[in-house]
Design an enzyme around this catalytic site. Structure first.
Site, PDB file in Angstrom:
ATOM      1  N   ASN A  48       0.884  -1.406  -0.055  1.00 56.23           N
ATOM      2  CA  ASN A  48       0.029  -0.014   0.018  1.00 56.23           C
ATOM      3  C   ASN A  48       0.913   1.164   0.049  1.00 56.23           C
ATOM      4  O   ASN A  48       0.637   2.227  -0.745  1.00 56.23           O
ATOM      5  CB  ASN A  48      -0.924   0.034   1.264  1.00 56.23           C
ATOM      6  CG  ASN A  48      -2.158  -0.959   1.017  1.00 56.23           C
ATOM      7  OD1 ASN A  48      -2.521  -1.508   0.055  1.00 56.23           O
ATOM      8  ND2 ASN A  48      -2.718  -1.232   2.194  1.00 56.23           N
TER       9      ASN A  48
ATOM     10  N   PHE B   8      -5.306 -10.652   4.713  1.00 58.33           N
ATOM     11  CA  PHE B   8      -5.803  -9.872   5.841  1.00 58.33           C
ATOM     12  C   PHE B   8      -7.286  -9.698   5.905  1.00 58.33           C
ATOM     13  O   PHE B   8      -7.927  -9.469   4.828  1.00 58.33           O
ATOM     14  CB  PHE B   8      -5.336  -8.253   5.644  1.00 58.33           C
ATOM     15  CG  PHE B   8      -5.879  -7.186   6.556  1.00 58.33           C
ATOM     16  CD1 PHE B   8      -5.600  -7.256   7.782  1.00 58.33           C
ATOM     17  CD2 PHE B   8      -6.687  -6.291   5.972  1.00 58.33           C
ATOM     18  CE1 PHE B   8      -6.005  -6.480   8.845  1.00 58.33           C
ATOM     19  CE2 PHE B   8      -7.183  -5.329   7.007  1.00 58.33           C
ATOM     20  CZ  PHE B   8      -6.725  -5.454   8.366  1.00 58.33           C
TER      21      PHE B   8
ATOM     22  N   PHE C 229      -4.914 -11.680  10.594  1.00 58.04           N
ATOM     23  CA  PHE C 229      -3.933 -11.486   9.545  1.00 58.04           C
ATOM     24  C   PHE C 229      -3.288 -13.139   9.590  1.00 58.04           C
ATOM     25  O   PHE C 229      -2.711 -13.492  10.394  1.00 58.04           O
ATOM     26  CB  PHE C 229      -3.049 -10.579   9.740  1.00 58.04           C
ATOM     27  CG  PHE C 229      -1.834 -10.097   8.544  1.00 58.04           C
ATOM     28  CD1 PHE C 229      -2.161  -9.398   7.803  1.00 58.04           C
ATOM     29  CD2 PHE C 229      -0.911 -10.900   8.449  1.00 58.04           C
ATOM     30  CE1 PHE C 229      -1.441  -8.943   6.600  1.00 58.04           C
ATOM     31  CE2 PHE C 229      -0.027 -10.833   7.238  1.00 58.04           C
ATOM     32  CZ  PHE C 229      -0.300  -9.747   6.437  1.00 58.04           C
TER      33      PHE C 229
ATOM     34  N   GLN D 223       1.934  -4.824  14.558  1.00 55.94           N
ATOM     35  CA  GLN D 223       2.747  -5.962  15.323  1.00 55.94           C
ATOM     36  C   GLN D 223       3.164  -5.486  16.586  1.00 55.94           C
ATOM     37  O   GLN D 223       3.718  -6.184  17.283  1.00 55.94           O
ATOM     38  CB  GLN D 223       4.295  -6.213  14.344  1.00 55.94           C
ATOM     39  CG  GLN D 223       3.826  -6.627  12.766  1.00 55.94           C
ATOM     40  CD  GLN D 223       3.418  -7.963  13.056  1.00 55.94           C
ATOM     41  OE1 GLN D 223       2.512  -8.741  14.088  1.00 55.94           O
ATOM     42  NE2 GLN D 223       3.968  -9.081  12.202  1.00 55.94           N
TER      43      GLN D 223
ATOM     44  N   GLY E 133      -5.885  10.619  13.354  1.00 57.31           N
ATOM     45  CA  GLY E 133      -7.296  10.380  12.542  1.00 57.31           C
ATOM     46  C   GLY E 133      -7.847  11.653  12.082  1.00 57.31           C
ATOM     47  O   GLY E 133      -7.103  12.565  11.518  1.00 57.31           O
ATOM     48  N   PRO E 134      -9.113  12.083  12.393  1.00 51.83           N
ATOM     49  CA  PRO E 134      -9.751  13.377  11.801  1.00 51.83           C
ATOM     50  C   PRO E 134      -9.012  14.571  12.338  1.00 51.83           C
ATOM     51  O   PRO E 134      -9.627  15.743  11.981  1.00 51.83           O
ATOM     52  CB  PRO E 134     -11.408  13.148  12.253  1.00 51.83           C
ATOM     53  CG  PRO E 134     -11.230  12.378  13.546  1.00 51.83           C
ATOM     54  CD  PRO E 134     -10.048  11.289  13.204  1.00 51.83           C
TER      55      PRO E 134
ATOM     56  N   ASP F 130      -1.451   3.637   5.856  1.00 53.00           N
ATOM     57  CA  ASP F 130      -0.117   3.336   4.781  1.00 53.00           C
ATOM     58  C   ASP F 130      -0.128   4.517   3.813  1.00 53.00           C
ATOM     59  O   ASP F 130       0.885   4.981   3.457  1.00 53.00           O
ATOM     60  CB  ASP F 130      -0.662   1.883   4.194  1.00 53.00           C
ATOM     61  CG  ASP F 130      -0.617   1.027   5.092  1.00 53.00           C
ATOM     62  OD1 ASP F 130      -0.074   0.925   6.232  1.00 53.00           O
ATOM     63  OD2 ASP F 130      -1.558  -0.044   4.805  1.00 53.00           O
TER      64      ASP F 130
END
Length: 328
Positions: A52, A102, A116, A173, A225-226, A257
């Protein structure tokens, strides 16, 4: 600036749950959860963190080197990435395993529950970075994104040994890896990426405070985020990067990503950190508006228009001479 992007390459199975995960949880019984969600939709898309990120960088006009492990079912996916400008010559092909999977369910509030399957990704630990660097004429930066844990540790160690700057992006991870492993991945990173929740988890698992982490890394980038993103450096004031307005929300998978893709592209062009964050935010917004981490299109004219609308003409002038989107 020659950048290698190491990490997962996977197929995403994306599902939508019309309710709220939180409504299905019983506070007194969280130690024995047993739930099944009837989903409304299934989308199968190309994904994986490294793929990605590399795709996003290529869509902005770069030619990133993708480093990861896949199965022999990768042919169509490889063709797609190469057609968009990703260098796939250093991708390891497993003889026995399928490309990773995924599986993710998203509720109406954009909360996610995911699993995953590693598959061929486990063989990423076999990849040496030196032949990659030799093939492309040297590496200026290696992004260590979520991958087989042993591969992440090996790539980080090799970067240290060979004096190659590296960026740490542990994200998914963090839940799997041990505290000492997290410290090993973070210590000495030129750049450290996380979201705001992962930021606290990194501090908890390493036992280092925010200030102690800034003693050990060059630049710490935290997505909000937003609310955009914040960029921190030792002894410097924080840089808050405002979000880029979205034109709707479809699915958050791959948004982080895409932010990294935009940010790393800015680094490759030698742009100031604030511009890197702005490129990251706008690229991430394009992913949020579609289902799948690689289903968006970056058009040169529209991208720069949206950038100007979000961050102004002066900022746009700085990035316009570098951005070369895949589409006009």
């Amino acid at each position: 600036m020659r950048i290698a992007v190491t990490g997962s390459i996977a197929t995403d199975h994306l599902m939508t749950f019309p309710g709220s995960f939180g409504d299905q949880l019983i506070a007194e019984q969280l130690d024995r959860v047993s739930l099944s969600f009837l989903v409304d939709d299934l989308q199968i898309r190309r994904g994986g963190c490294a793929a990605n990120i590399a795709f996003g960088m290529a869509c902005l006009g770069l030619n990133p080197v993708l480093v990861g492990a896949v199965g022999n079912d990768f042919a169509d996916y490889r063709s797609w990435l190469e057609r968009h400008g990703v260098d796939c010559e250093s991708v390891h092909i497993s003889e026995t395993q399928h490309t990773a999977r995924f599986l993710c369910t998203t509720d109406q509030h954009h909360n996610q529950i995911a699993s995953f399957y590693t598959g061929a990704m486990a063989e990423a630990r076999l990849i040496e970075l030196r032949p990659v660097a030799d093939r492309v004429g040297g590496l200026d930066l290696v992004l260590i994104s979520p991958n087989d844990p042993d591969a992440m540790l090996r790539h980080t160690d090799e970067c240290r040994q060979r004096g190659i700057p590296f960026a740490a992006d542990i994200s998914q991870q963090l839940a799997r890896m041990e505290d000492d492993q997290i410290r090993q991945l973070v210590d000495g990173a030129a750049y450290l990426f996380s979201n705001d929740y992962e930021k606290g988890l990194i501090e908890q698992k390493t036992g280092w405070s925010d200030e102690e982490i800034l003693d050990r890394v060059g630049v710490r980038i935290t997505t909000l985020g937003p609310k955009g993103a914040v960029i921190d450096r030792k002894g410097e004031p924080s840089i808050h990067v405002a979000p880029a307005p979205e034109r709707g929300k479809a699915d958050p998978t791959g948004v982080g990503d895409a932010f990294r893709a935009g940010f790393m592209s800015g680094l490759a062009w030698g742009l100031p950190l604030e511009r890197c964050g702005q490129l990251g935010n706008l690229t991430a917004t394009h992913v949020l508006e579609r289902v799948g981490g690689q289903e968006y299109e970056l058009g040169q004219k529209v991208f720069l228009e949206r950038f100007s609308s979000a961050y102004g003409p002066d900022a746009t002038a700085e990035v316009a001479e570098h951005v070369r989107c895949y589409h006009p």
